[in-house]
Design an enzyme around this catalytic site. Structure first.
Site, PDB file in Angstrom:
ATOM      1  N   ARG A  36      -7.065  -1.310  -4.254  1.00 37.82           N
ATOM      2  CA  ARG A  36      -5.782  -2.021  -4.206  1.00 37.82           C
ATOM      3  C   ARG A  36      -4.668  -1.029  -4.543  1.00 37.82           C
ATOM      4  O   ARG A  36      -4.112  -1.071  -5.638  1.00 37.82           O
ATOM      5  CB  ARG A  36      -5.785  -3.195  -5.179  1.00 37.82           C
ATOM      6  CG  ARG A  36      -6.653  -4.369  -4.733  1.00 37.82           C
ATOM      7  CD  ARG A  36      -5.823  -5.326  -3.910  1.00 37.82           C
ATOM      8  NE  ARG A  36      -6.608  -6.373  -3.289  1.00 37.82           N
ATOM      9  CZ  ARG A  36      -6.413  -7.673  -3.469  1.00 37.82           C
ATOM     10  NH1 ARG A  36      -5.490  -8.086  -4.266  1.00 37.82           N
ATOM     11  NH2 ARG A  36      -7.140  -8.541  -2.807  1.00 37.82           N
ATOM     12  N   CYS A  81     -11.103  -3.423  -6.413  1.00 40.76           N
ATOM     13  CA  CYS A  81     -11.878  -4.632  -6.692  1.00 40.76           C
ATOM     14  C   CYS A  81     -12.942  -4.758  -5.624  1.00 40.76           C
ATOM     15  O   CYS A  81     -13.091  -3.883  -4.779  1.00 40.76           O
ATOM     16  CB  CYS A  81     -10.990  -5.866  -6.760  1.00 40.76           C
ATOM     17  SG  CYS A  81     -10.247  -6.294  -5.199  1.00 40.76           S
ATOM     18  N   ASP A 115      -8.343 -13.182   4.779  1.00 41.81           N
ATOM     19  CA  ASP A 115      -8.819 -14.152   3.787  1.00 41.81           C
ATOM     20  C   ASP A 115      -9.710 -15.243   4.399  1.00 41.81           C
ATOM     21  O   ASP A 115     -10.270 -16.060   3.666  1.00 41.81           O
ATOM     22  CB  ASP A 115      -7.632 -14.817   3.073  1.00 41.81           C
ATOM     23  CG  ASP A 115      -6.997 -13.889   2.049  1.00 41.81           C
ATOM     24  OD1 ASP A 115      -7.537 -12.798   1.807  1.00 41.81           O
ATOM     25  OD2 ASP A 115      -5.938 -14.250   1.497  1.00 41.81           O
ATOM     26  N   LYS A 164      -2.042 -21.137  -2.925  1.00 39.15           N
ATOM     27  CA  LYS A 164      -2.161 -20.136  -4.004  1.00 39.15           C
ATOM     28  C   LYS A 164      -1.230 -18.960  -3.762  1.00 39.15           C
ATOM     29  O   LYS A 164      -0.502 -18.537  -4.654  1.00 39.15           O
ATOM     30  CB  LYS A 164      -3.605 -19.634  -4.085  1.00 39.15           C
ATOM     31  CG  LYS A 164      -3.770 -18.381  -4.939  1.00 39.15           C
ATOM     32  CD  LYS A 164      -5.213 -17.963  -5.082  1.00 39.15           C
ATOM     33  CE  LYS A 164      -5.660 -16.843  -4.191  1.00 39.15           C
ATOM     34  NZ  LYS A 164      -5.022 -15.540  -4.428  1.00 39.15           N
ATOM     35  N   ASN A 165      -1.254 -18.435  -2.548  1.00 35.08           N
ATOM     36  CA  ASN A 165      -0.490 -17.211  -2.286  1.00 35.08           C
ATOM     37  C   ASN A 165       1.015 -17.454  -2.166  1.00 35.08           C
ATOM     38  O   ASN A 165       1.786 -16.504  -2.055  1.00 35.08           O
ATOM     39  CB  ASN A 165      -1.026 -16.496  -1.037  1.00 35.08           C
ATOM     40  CG  ASN A 165      -2.373 -15.834  -1.314  1.00 35.08           C
ATOM     41  OD1 ASN A 165      -2.839 -15.841  -2.452  1.00 35.08           O
ATOM     42  ND2 ASN A 165      -2.991 -15.292  -0.287  1.00 35.08           N
ATOM     43  N   ARG A 179     -10.888 -19.638  -8.657  1.00 38.82           N
ATOM     44  CA  ARG A 179      -9.629 -18.887  -8.699  1.00 38.82           C
ATOM     45  C   ARG A 179      -8.655 -19.409  -7.641  1.00 38.82           C
ATOM     46  O   ARG A 179      -7.444 -19.302  -7.812  1.00 38.82           O
ATOM     47  CB  ARG A 179      -9.891 -17.403  -8.403  1.00 38.82           C
ATOM     48  CG  ARG A 179     -10.353 -16.583  -9.583  1.00 38.82           C
ATOM     49  CD  ARG A 179     -10.275 -15.119  -9.226  1.00 38.82           C
ATOM     50  NE  ARG A 179      -9.042 -14.875  -8.499  1.00 38.82           N
ATOM     51  CZ  ARG A 179      -8.914 -14.045  -7.453  1.00 38.82           C
ATOM     52  NH1 ARG A 179      -9.939 -13.352  -7.035  1.00 38.82           N
ATOM     53  NH2 ARG A 179      -7.768 -13.899  -6.845  1.00 38.82           N
TER      54      ARG A 179
HETATM   55  C1  UD1 Z   1      -2.039 -10.566  -0.222  1.00 35.24           C
HETATM   56  C2  UD1 Z   1      -2.784 -11.833  -0.571  1.00 35.24           C
HETATM   57  C3  UD1 Z   1      -4.266 -11.682  -0.240  1.00 35.24           C
HETATM   58  C4  UD1 Z   1      -4.432 -11.262   1.208  1.00 35.24           C
HETATM   59  C5  UD1 Z   1      -3.581 -10.037   1.533  1.00 35.24           C
HETATM   60  C6  UD1 Z   1      -3.606  -9.653   3.003  1.00 35.24           C
HETATM   61  C7  UD1 Z   1      -1.568 -12.768  -2.450  1.00 35.24           C
HETATM   62  C8  UD1 Z   1      -1.550 -13.095  -3.897  1.00 35.24           C
HETATM   63  N1  UD1 Z   1      -2.635 -12.110  -1.990  1.00 35.24           N
HETATM   64  O1  UD1 Z   1      -2.583  -9.528  -1.036  1.00 35.24           O
HETATM   65  O2  UD1 Z   1      -4.906 -12.925  -0.470  1.00 35.24           O
HETATM   66  O3  UD1 Z   1      -5.782 -10.940   1.453  1.00 35.24           O
HETATM   67  O4  UD1 Z   1      -2.215 -10.277   1.167  1.00 35.24           O
HETATM   68  O5  UD1 Z   1      -3.167 -10.710   3.778  1.00 35.24           O
HETATM   69  O6  UD1 Z   1      -0.661 -13.130  -1.703  1.00 35.24           O
HETATM   70  N2  UD1 Z   1      -1.838  -1.460   0.704  1.00 35.24           N
HETATM   71  C9  UD1 Z   1      -1.582  -0.113   0.466  1.00 35.24           C
HETATM   72  N3  UD1 Z   1      -0.596   0.226  -0.418  1.00 35.24           N
HETATM   73  C10 UD1 Z   1       0.156  -0.704  -1.083  1.00 35.24           C
HETATM   74  C11 UD1 Z   1      -0.103  -2.087  -0.826  1.00 35.24           C
HETATM   75  C12 UD1 Z   1      -1.108  -2.423   0.071  1.00 35.24           C
HETATM   76  O7  UD1 Z   1      -2.235   0.767   1.023  1.00 35.24           O
HETATM   77  O8  UD1 Z   1       1.047  -0.332  -1.851  1.00 35.24           O
HETATM   78  C13 UD1 Z   1      -2.923  -1.848   1.641  1.00 35.24           C
HETATM   79  C14 UD1 Z   1      -4.057  -2.597   0.922  1.00 35.24           C
HETATM   80  O9  UD1 Z   1      -4.992  -1.704   0.372  1.00 35.24           O
HETATM   81  C15 UD1 Z   1      -4.646  -3.394   2.053  1.00 35.24           C
HETATM   82  C16 UD1 Z   1      -3.429  -3.730   2.919  1.00 35.24           C
HETATM   83  O10 UD1 Z   1      -2.415  -2.796   2.554  1.00 35.24           O
HETATM   84  O11 UD1 Z   1      -5.540  -2.603   2.793  1.00 35.24           O
HETATM   85  C17 UD1 Z   1      -2.922  -5.144   2.743  1.00 35.24           C
HETATM   86  O12 UD1 Z   1      -2.556  -5.350   1.413  1.00 35.24           O
HETATM   87  P1  UD1 Z   1      -1.373  -6.345   0.989  1.00 35.24           P
HETATM   88  O13 UD1 Z   1      -0.760  -6.953   2.202  1.00 35.24           O
HETATM   89  O14 UD1 Z   1      -0.487  -5.629   0.031  1.00 35.24           O
HETATM   90  O15 UD1 Z   1      -2.184  -7.455   0.210  1.00 35.24           O
HETATM   91  P2  UD1 Z   1      -1.826  -8.133  -1.166  1.00 35.24           P
HETATM   92  O16 UD1 Z   1      -0.366  -8.378  -1.254  1.00 35.24           O
HETATM   93  O17 UD1 Z   1      -2.499  -7.406  -2.269  1.00 35.24           O
END
Ligand code: UD1
Length: 420
Positions: free
Chosen positions: A121, A116, A305, A22-23, A397
Site C-alpha cells: 500500500r 497487507c 473489490d 463503507k468506502n 470490517r
Molecule cells: C480504495 C478503496 C479500496 C479499493 C481501492 C481501489 C477505500 C477506503 N478503499 O483504496 O477498497 O480496493 O480504492 O479501487 O476507499 N497506489 C500507489 N501509490 C499511492 C497510492 C496508491 O502506487 O500513493 C497504488 C496502490 O498500490 C494500488 C493502486 O494504486 O495498486 C490503487 O490504490 P488506491 O486507488 O489508492 O486504493 P485505496 O485508496 O487504498
C-alpha cells in the site's frame, strides 16, 4: 475464533435492503474534522472499520453519537491530530485523515499503511501531491508526520488515479489558498459522494466523476446533514452470490448506474436483470457462461473489490475463464482455499485461469481479508455440504450483517464460536 457455518446448495431467493457504503463513510467521517462544528451522517453502515474510525475521531477530540445508522460528529474540540499506531493496524485506510488534518490544523501524525494481504500500500502519490500544496513530511519513530504553515492550491497531476490520494488532495484543498486543479484523478462514485458532501458543507468543488476536479479554497464550512450512498461492493457481492447459487434476488436501494461494468459481466455470464420500482432484480438461474477474460480497472471498469467474488462464482461456470488483476498485485490469495473446495484455479502473477467444475464441496477454509472472505462465503453457498469460513472478523470490517442478509435470502448460514 469465530466462523460462519454454511450448508450450501440453496439458490438465494428474496429481497434485502442494502447497507450504506463503507468506502464513502470513511472519507466523509475523515472530512468531518475539517469543520469545527457538527456533521450528521445517515445510513452509516454498522461495520468494524466505521467503529475504528469513530475511535480515531474520539481520540482526536471529537464527540461522536451513534444511533441506529446515524452518526453525529462534533469536531469543535478536535485538538490531537494523531492516529495511534494500534488503530492503524486495525484499519489500513487511516491515511485518509491526512488531508483533513493538514487542512484543519496544519499538522498530522499517523502510522504508515504498510503492505497487507492484497498487496503493498504505497502512499507516494499522497505525499507528492500534498507536498506540492505545501506540506512537509518526515518519519518519526516509524510514524508519518506532516506539517504545513498553510496549504496552497496548485495544479496536481496524479501519476495514477488513486482513490485515496484523490480524496486526500480534495480534503486538503478545501481550505487551501486559491484553486487546486487535480488531473488524472479517480472517478469512483465514492469520490463524487465526497464532493457532494463537501459542497453541502460549503466547499467549492466541481468536476467530480470526470478525471479533472477543481477545488477553490474557502475560509469556513458549516454544519450539515448527509445520507450516504448504498454500498456498491456489497450489492455486487450479493448479485454474484445469486448468480453462483442460480438464484433470484431483489436489492432495495441499489444504484445500477454505479455498477455498469459489474452488470455487464453478470449479463455475459447469462444473468438477467431489471431495475424495478421496488429494487434491482436479478435472475441468476442461467448464469453459467464462463468469461474469456475480465480485467480489474479503475472506475468505471470492473472493480478490484469484486474480483474475488467473481472468481468464486466462475468456479462453477461451464468452461474456462480468465481474470486479470490490474490494481492490487496479491489479490488471488483465496485460490488455494477454493481449490481445497474442489475448484480448479491456477494463478500466475496477476492472472488466474479458472476451469469451471460441476460443483464445489464443503470444507474448512479461512478468510484472510475482507473481500476474499466474502468470496469464500459465496463458494460455500454453492458447495455441496457444510463449509466453515474462519476469520469472520475480516468480513465484518465491511459487511454489516452478511449472515443475516443471506439468511433472509434463504441461505443456511450461522455465525459460531470455535471452542478452544
Ligand atoms: C480504495 C478503496 C479500496 C479499493 C481501492 C481501489 C477505500 C477506503 N478503499 O483504496 O477498497 O480496493 O480504492 O479501487 O476507499 N497506489 C500507489 N501509490 C499511492 C497510492 C496508491 O502506487 O500513493 C497504488 C496502490 O498500490 C494500488 C493502486 O494504486 O495498486 C490503487 O490504490 P488506491 O486507488 O489508492 O486504493 P485505496 O485508496 O487504498
Amino acid at each position: 475464533m469465530e466462523y460462519f457455518e454454511i450448508t450450501g446448495g440453496t439458490p438465494l431467493h428474496g429481497s434485502i435492503t442494502l447497507q450504506g457504503s463503507k468506502n464513502a463513510a470513511l472519507p466523509l467521517m475523515a472530512a468531518s474534522i475539517l469543520h469545527p462544528g457538527r456533521t450528521t451522517l445517515h445510513h452509516v453502515p454498522a461495520i468494524r472499520d466505521v467503529d475504528v474510525m469513530i475511535e480515531i475521531l474520539e481520540n482526536i477530540g471529537c464527540t461522536v453519537q451513534k444511533d441506529n445508522g446515524t452518526l453525529i460528529i462534533d469536531a469543535a474540540k478536535a485538538e490531537h491530530f494523531e492516529v495511534a499506531a494500534s488503530l492503524g493496524e486495525r484499519m489500513r485506510s487511516t491515511i485518509i485523515l491526512l488531508g483533513s488534518m493538514l487542512g484543519r490544523a496544519g499538522r498530522a501524525k499517523m502510522p504508515f499503511p504498510g503492505g497487507c494481504i492484497i498487496g503493498m500500500r504505497p502512499i507516494d502519490i499522497h505525499i507528492t501531491s500534498l507536498g506540492k500544496m505545501g506540506a512537509v513530511f518526515e518519519e518519526t519513530d516509524g510514524m508519518l508526520c506532516a506539517v504545513t504553515d498553510g496549504l496552497c492550491g496548485t495544479r496536481i497531476h496524479l501519476r495514477f488515479p488513486s482513490v485515496g490520494a484523490t480524496e486526500n488532495v480534495i480534503l486538503a484543498a478545501v481550505y487551501a489558498r486559491g484553486r487546486t486543479r487535480i488531473e488524472n484523478c479517480a472517478k469512483e462514485p465514492e469520490i463524487a459522494e465526497l464532493c457532494r458532501f463537501l459542497r453541502e458543507k460549503g466547499a467549492k468543488i466541481e468536476g467530480e466523476g470526470t478525471s479533472s476536479i477543481l477545488v477553490e479554497g474557502v475560509s469556513h464550512l458549516r454544519d450539515s446533514t448527509y445520507t450516504l450512498m448504498p454500498d456498491r461492493i456489497v450489492a455486487g457481492t450479493y448479485l454474484f452470490a445469486a448468480a453462483a447459487t442460480r438464484g433470484e434476488i431483489c436489492l432495495e436501494g441499489m444504484r445500477p448506474s454505479d455498477m455498469e461494468s459489474v452488470l455487464d459481466v453478470l449479463g455475459r455470464m447469462g444473468a438477467v436483470y431489471e431495475n424495478r420500482e421496488d429494487g434491482f432484480y436479478l435472475d441468476g438461474r442461467k448464469a453459467i457462461n464462463p468469461l474469456p477474460v475480465v480485467c480489474t480497472e479503475t472506475y468505471p471498469g470492473f472493480p478490484t473489490d469484486l474480483q474475488s467474488q467473481l472468481l468464486a462464482t466462475l468456479c462453477v461456470a461451464r468452461g474456462r475463464s480468465v481474470i486479470r488483476e490490474c490494481i492490487f498485485e496479491e489479490r488471488f490469495r483465496i485460490a488455494p482455499w477454493l481449490n481445497r473446495m474442489g475448484a480448479d484455479v491456477t494463478t500466475d502473477g496477476r492472472e488466474a485461469v479458472i476451469e469451471g467444475k460441476e460443483h464445489l464441496s464443503g470444507q474448512m477454509v479461512k478468510a484472510q481479508e475482507l473481500r476474499g472472505g466474502a468470496a469464500l462465503v459465496i463458494a460455500a453457498l454453492m458447495a455441496q455440504g457444510i463449509t466453515r469460513v474462519y476469520g469472520s472478523a475480516f468480513i465484518e470490517r465491511g459487511y454489516e450483517d452478511l449472515a443475516g442478509d443471506l439468511r433472509k435470502l434463504g441461505a443456511v448460514i450461522s455465525k459460531k464460536k470455535a471452542e478452544r
